[in-house]
Design an enzyme around this catalytic site. Sequence first.
Site, PDB file in Angstrom:
ATOM      1  N   HIS A  17       0.882  -1.278   0.034  1.00  0.00           N
ATOM      2  CA  HIS A  17      -0.197  -0.176  -0.143  1.00  0.00           C
ATOM      3  C   HIS A  17       0.879   1.275   0.126  1.00  0.00           C
ATOM      4  O   HIS A  17       0.477   2.260  -0.648  1.00  0.00           O
ATOM      5  CB  HIS A  17      -1.012   0.014   1.235  1.00  0.00           C
ATOM      6  CG  HIS A  17      -2.004  -1.035   1.480  1.00  0.00           C
ATOM      7  ND1 HIS A  17      -1.899  -1.860   2.346  1.00  0.00           N
ATOM      8  CD2 HIS A  17      -2.714  -1.309   0.611  1.00  0.00           C
ATOM      9  CE1 HIS A  17      -2.932  -2.641   2.453  1.00  0.00           C
ATOM     10  NE2 HIS A  17      -3.506  -2.591   1.232  1.00  0.00           N
ATOM     11  N   LYS A  41     -16.305  -7.492   4.957  1.00  0.00           N
ATOM     12  CA  LYS A  41     -14.908  -7.654   5.777  1.00  0.00           C
ATOM     13  C   LYS A  41     -15.159  -7.736   7.253  1.00  0.00           C
ATOM     14  O   LYS A  41     -15.797  -6.912   7.548  1.00  0.00           O
ATOM     15  CB  LYS A  41     -13.822  -7.068   5.315  1.00  0.00           C
ATOM     16  CG  LYS A  41     -13.241  -7.453   3.793  1.00  0.00           C
ATOM     17  CD  LYS A  41     -11.964  -6.730   3.527  1.00  0.00           C
ATOM     18  CE  LYS A  41     -11.530  -7.168   2.214  1.00  0.00           C
ATOM     19  NZ  LYS A  41     -10.386  -6.503   1.856  1.00  0.00           N
ATOM     20  N   ARG A  90      -1.765  -6.043  -8.288  1.00  0.00           N
ATOM     21  CA  ARG A  90      -0.994  -7.127  -8.060  1.00  0.00           C
ATOM     22  C   ARG A  90      -1.174  -8.255  -8.932  1.00  0.00           C
ATOM     23  O   ARG A  90       0.008  -8.499  -9.695  1.00  0.00           O
ATOM     24  CB  ARG A  90      -0.996  -7.585  -6.967  1.00  0.00           C
ATOM     25  CG  ARG A  90      -0.712  -6.734  -5.633  1.00  0.00           C
ATOM     26  CD  ARG A  90      -1.023  -7.399  -4.165  1.00  0.00           C
ATOM     27  NE  ARG A  90      -2.506  -7.696  -4.142  1.00  0.00           N
ATOM     28  CZ  ARG A  90      -3.204  -7.901  -3.348  1.00  0.00           C
ATOM     29  NH1 ARG A  90      -2.780  -8.046  -2.154  1.00  0.00           N
ATOM     30  NH2 ARG A  90      -4.732  -8.085  -3.449  1.00  0.00           N
ATOM     31  N   SER A 128      -2.769  -7.539   3.141  1.00  0.00           N
ATOM     32  CA  SER A 128      -2.986  -7.361   4.655  1.00  0.00           C
ATOM     33  C   SER A 128      -3.164  -8.795   5.224  1.00  0.00           C
ATOM     34  O   SER A 128      -2.768  -8.946   6.379  1.00  0.00           O
ATOM     35  CB  SER A 128      -4.237  -6.377   4.887  1.00  0.00           C
ATOM     36  OG  SER A 128      -3.823  -5.131   4.430  1.00  0.00           O
TER      37      SER A 128
END
Length: 162
Positions: A17, A41, A90, A128
């Site tokens: 990030h 989440k 990514r 994360s």
Amino acid sequence: MTTAIYPGSFDPVTYGHIDIAIRASKIFDKLIIGVLVNPDKKYLFNMDERIALIKEALKEYKNIEVVGFKGLLVNYMKENNIKVIVKGLRTFSDFEYEFNMADLNKRLYNEAETTFIMTSPQYSVVSSSMVKNLAKFSGDISDFAPKYVAEAISHKFNNKGM
Ligand code: PNS
């Protein structure tokens, strides 16, 4: 002057990030990091904690501001006259999700333009979730997130008796 917003959960912030934020801050006049609640989440850190961890990482960058908000990203953008979204990419699987999000956000706010920055190769596997899992089992995350993030994760898991 172009202001862009880099939205995400940042639970917690990683070097991936940080890399995207710093690179975006060099392209746009101002970068707002929008710490959002994603209803799908379950978070380890609450919003204030997630904001504090990012602020610490990017405190030297004067054109980066960190804000937290709930609700639709496009509503925040409309209210604050922001038209550019920054996303980090990514892998190919990121692209499929982000392609749908960009399309949705465009339908909700026609002036919104999503821009993508390719993650630097050394962070292409960093997430994360990966950082949290490693830290939970006392793995070394020093290549993936700042030391104080590792400490914050350990502190959380110790307090939860894990
Ligand atoms: O880091 P994440 O969890 O992948 O980030 C996803 C996030 C928070 C950027 C995304 O869920 C989002 O934009 N949420 C805000 C709510 C919204 O605008 N949703 C779009 C319509 S469902």
